[in-house]
Design a protein around this motif. Structure first.
Motif, mmCIF file in Angstrom:
data_model
loop_
_atom_site.group_PDB
_atom_site.id
_atom_site.type_symbol
_atom_site.label_atom_id
_atom_site.label_comp_id
_atom_site.label_asym_id
_atom_site.label_seq_id
_atom_site.Cartn_x
_atom_site.Cartn_y
_atom_site.Cartn_z
ATOM 1 N N GLU A 31 7.228 1.493 7.743
ATOM 2 C CA GLU A 31 8.176 1.242 6.662
ATOM 3 C C GLU A 31 7.602 0.172 5.746
ATOM 4 N N GLY A 32 7.672 0.401 4.459
ATOM 5 C CA GLY A 32 7.130 -0.547 3.500
ATOM 6 C C GLY A 32 5.742 -0.166 2.997
ATOM 7 N N GLY A 33 5.129 0.804 3.640
ATOM 8 C CA GLY A 33 3.843 1.313 3.169
ATOM 9 C C GLY A 33 2.684 0.380 3.423
ATOM 10 N N GLU A 34 1.710 0.436 2.534
ATOM 11 C CA GLU A 34 0.475 -0.338 2.616
ATOM 12 C C GLU A 34 -0.301 -0.055 3.895
ATOM 13 N N THR A 35 -0.312 1.222 4.297
ATOM 14 C CA THR A 35 -1.024 1.623 5.510
ATOM 15 C C THR A 35 -2.128 2.632 5.227
ATOM 16 N N HIS A 36 -2.009 3.389 4.164
ATOM 17 C CA HIS A 36 -2.969 4.447 3.828
ATOM 18 C C HIS A 36 -3.432 4.255 2.383
ATOM 19 N N PHE A 37 -4.733 4.100 2.200
ATOM 20 C CA PHE A 37 -5.271 3.849 0.870
ATOM 21 C C PHE A 37 -6.421 4.792 0.551
ATOM 22 N N ARG A 38 -6.615 5.008 -0.741
ATOM 23 C CA ARG A 38 -7.766 5.737 -1.265
ATOM 24 C C ARG A 38 -8.496 4.781 -2.212
ATOM 25 N N VAL A 39 -9.796 4.643 -2.009
ATOM 26 C CA VAL A 39 -10.632 3.809 -2.872
ATOM 27 C C VAL A 39 -11.578 4.718 -3.640
ATOM 28 N N GLN A 40 -11.529 4.601 -4.945
ATOM 29 C CA GLN A 40 -12.472 5.292 -5.828
ATOM 30 C C GLN A 40 -13.304 4.197 -6.481
ATOM 31 N N ILE A 41 -14.616 4.241 -6.270
ATOM 32 C CA ILE A 41 -15.460 3.133 -6.710
ATOM 33 C C ILE A 41 -16.796 3.631 -7.243
ATOM 34 N N ALA A 42 -17.285 2.946 -8.273
ATOM 35 C CA ALA A 42 -18.638 3.146 -8.783
ATOM 36 C C ALA A 42 -19.256 1.758 -8.893
ATOM 37 N N ALA A 43 -20.390 1.564 -8.222
ATOM 38 C CA ALA A 43 -21.052 0.264 -8.236
ATOM 39 C C ALA A 43 -22.537 0.447 -8.022
ATOM 40 N N ASP A 44 -23.329 -0.268 -8.806
ATOM 41 C CA ASP A 44 -24.782 -0.188 -8.668
ATOM 42 C C ASP A 44 -25.233 -0.534 -7.253
ATOM 43 N N LYS A 45 -24.551 -1.467 -6.612
ATOM 44 C CA LYS A 45 -24.930 -1.909 -5.269
ATOM 45 C C LYS A 45 -24.788 -0.801 -4.227
ATOM 46 N N GLU A 65 -8.813 -5.983 7.264
ATOM 47 C CA GLU A 65 -7.663 -5.173 6.866
ATOM 48 C C GLU A 65 -7.576 -3.909 7.718
ATOM 49 N N LEU A 66 -8.716 -3.298 7.995
ATOM 50 C CA LEU A 66 -8.735 -2.082 8.819
ATOM 51 C C LEU A 66 -8.364 -2.377 10.265
ATOM 52 N N ALA A 67 -8.612 -3.582 10.720
ATOM 53 C CA ALA A 67 -8.277 -3.972 12.096
ATOM 54 C C ALA A 67 -6.817 -4.372 12.239
ATOM 55 N N SER A 68 -6.131 -4.576 11.124
ATOM 56 C CA SER A 68 -4.748 -5.038 11.222
ATOM 57 C C SER A 68 -3.776 -4.114 10.495
ATOM 58 N N THR A 69 -3.696 -4.197 9.204
ATOM 59 C CA THR A 69 -2.653 -3.530 8.419
ATOM 60 C C THR A 69 -2.976 -2.100 8.009
ATOM 61 N N VAL A 70 -4.197 -1.865 7.572
ATOM 62 C CA VAL A 70 -4.576 -0.565 7.011
ATOM 63 C C VAL A 70 -4.902 0.418 8.134
ATOM 64 N N HIS A 71 -4.209 1.531 8.141
ATOM 65 C CA HIS A 71 -4.413 2.567 9.163
ATOM 66 C C HIS A 71 -5.483 3.559 8.741
ATOM 67 N N ALA A 72 -5.524 3.913 7.442
ATOM 68 C CA ALA A 72 -6.465 4.933 6.974
ATOM 69 C C ALA A 72 -6.994 4.548 5.602
ATOM 70 N N LEU A 73 -8.291 4.828 5.409
ATOM 71 C CA LEU A 73 -8.943 4.522 4.153
ATOM 72 C C LEU A 73 -9.814 5.713 3.753
ATOM 73 N N ALA A 74 -9.469 6.348 2.638
ATOM 74 C CA ALA A 74 -10.293 7.418 2.079
ATOM 75 C C ALA A 74 -11.187 6.786 1.027
ATOM 76 N N ILE A 75 -12.472 7.124 1.055
ATOM 77 C CA ILE A 75 -13.441 6.499 0.165
ATOM 78 C C ILE A 75 -14.118 7.560 -0.691
ATOM 79 N N GLU A 76 -14.113 7.333 -1.997
ATOM 80 C CA GLU A 76 -14.813 8.193 -2.947
ATOM 81 C C GLU A 76 -15.761 7.313 -3.760
ATOM 82 N N VAL A 77 -17.060 7.434 -3.496
ATOM 83 C CA VAL A 77 -18.048 6.683 -4.258
ATOM 84 C C VAL A 77 -18.514 7.577 -5.391
ATOM 85 N N ARG A 78 -18.398 7.061 -6.599
ATOM 86 C CA ARG A 78 -18.763 7.831 -7.799
ATOM 87 C C ARG A 78 -20.065 7.327 -8.380
ATOM 88 N N THR A 79 -20.739 8.188 -9.102
ATOM 89 C CA THR A 79 -21.988 7.783 -9.745
ATOM 90 C C THR A 79 -21.746 7.531 -11.219
#
Length: 83
Positions: A35-49, A69-83
């Motif tokens: 309840e209250g959310g903040e458990t499942h996130f999607r990250v879309q990122i573009a970075a030279d590094k 964050e992954l060890a405590s609050t965040v249950h799932a993280l979807a990652i999209e690395v863009r060019t």
């Protein structure tokens, strides 16, 4: 949590593009949802590094930055690395 993720990824990778989306409501009733959310996130990122890394190593680098964050609050993280 969304702002924390944004701040940490910005500090670590200086992205040219970053979008952090809270998708928690889409997972209502699923494992890890709270309840209250903040458990499942999607990250879309573009970075030279991240560009010269393999996809696996890109994800590892992001997961390492967000380890607390992954060890405590965040249950799932979807990652999209863009060019």
């Amino acid at each position: 949590m969304q702002q924390t993720i944004t701040n940490k990824l910005t500090a670590a990778f200086a992205p040219s593009f970053l979008n952090v989306i809270d998708e928690s409501e889409n997972h209502r009733g699923h494992g890890g949802w709270r309840e209250g959310g903040e458990t499942h996130f999607r990250v879309q990122i573009a970075a030279d590094k991240l560009q010269d890394l393999s996809r696996v190593n890109q994800h590892r680098a992001i997961n390492e930055v967000l380890a607390d964050e992954l060890a405590s609050t965040v249950h799932a993280l979807a990652i999209e690395v863009r060019t």
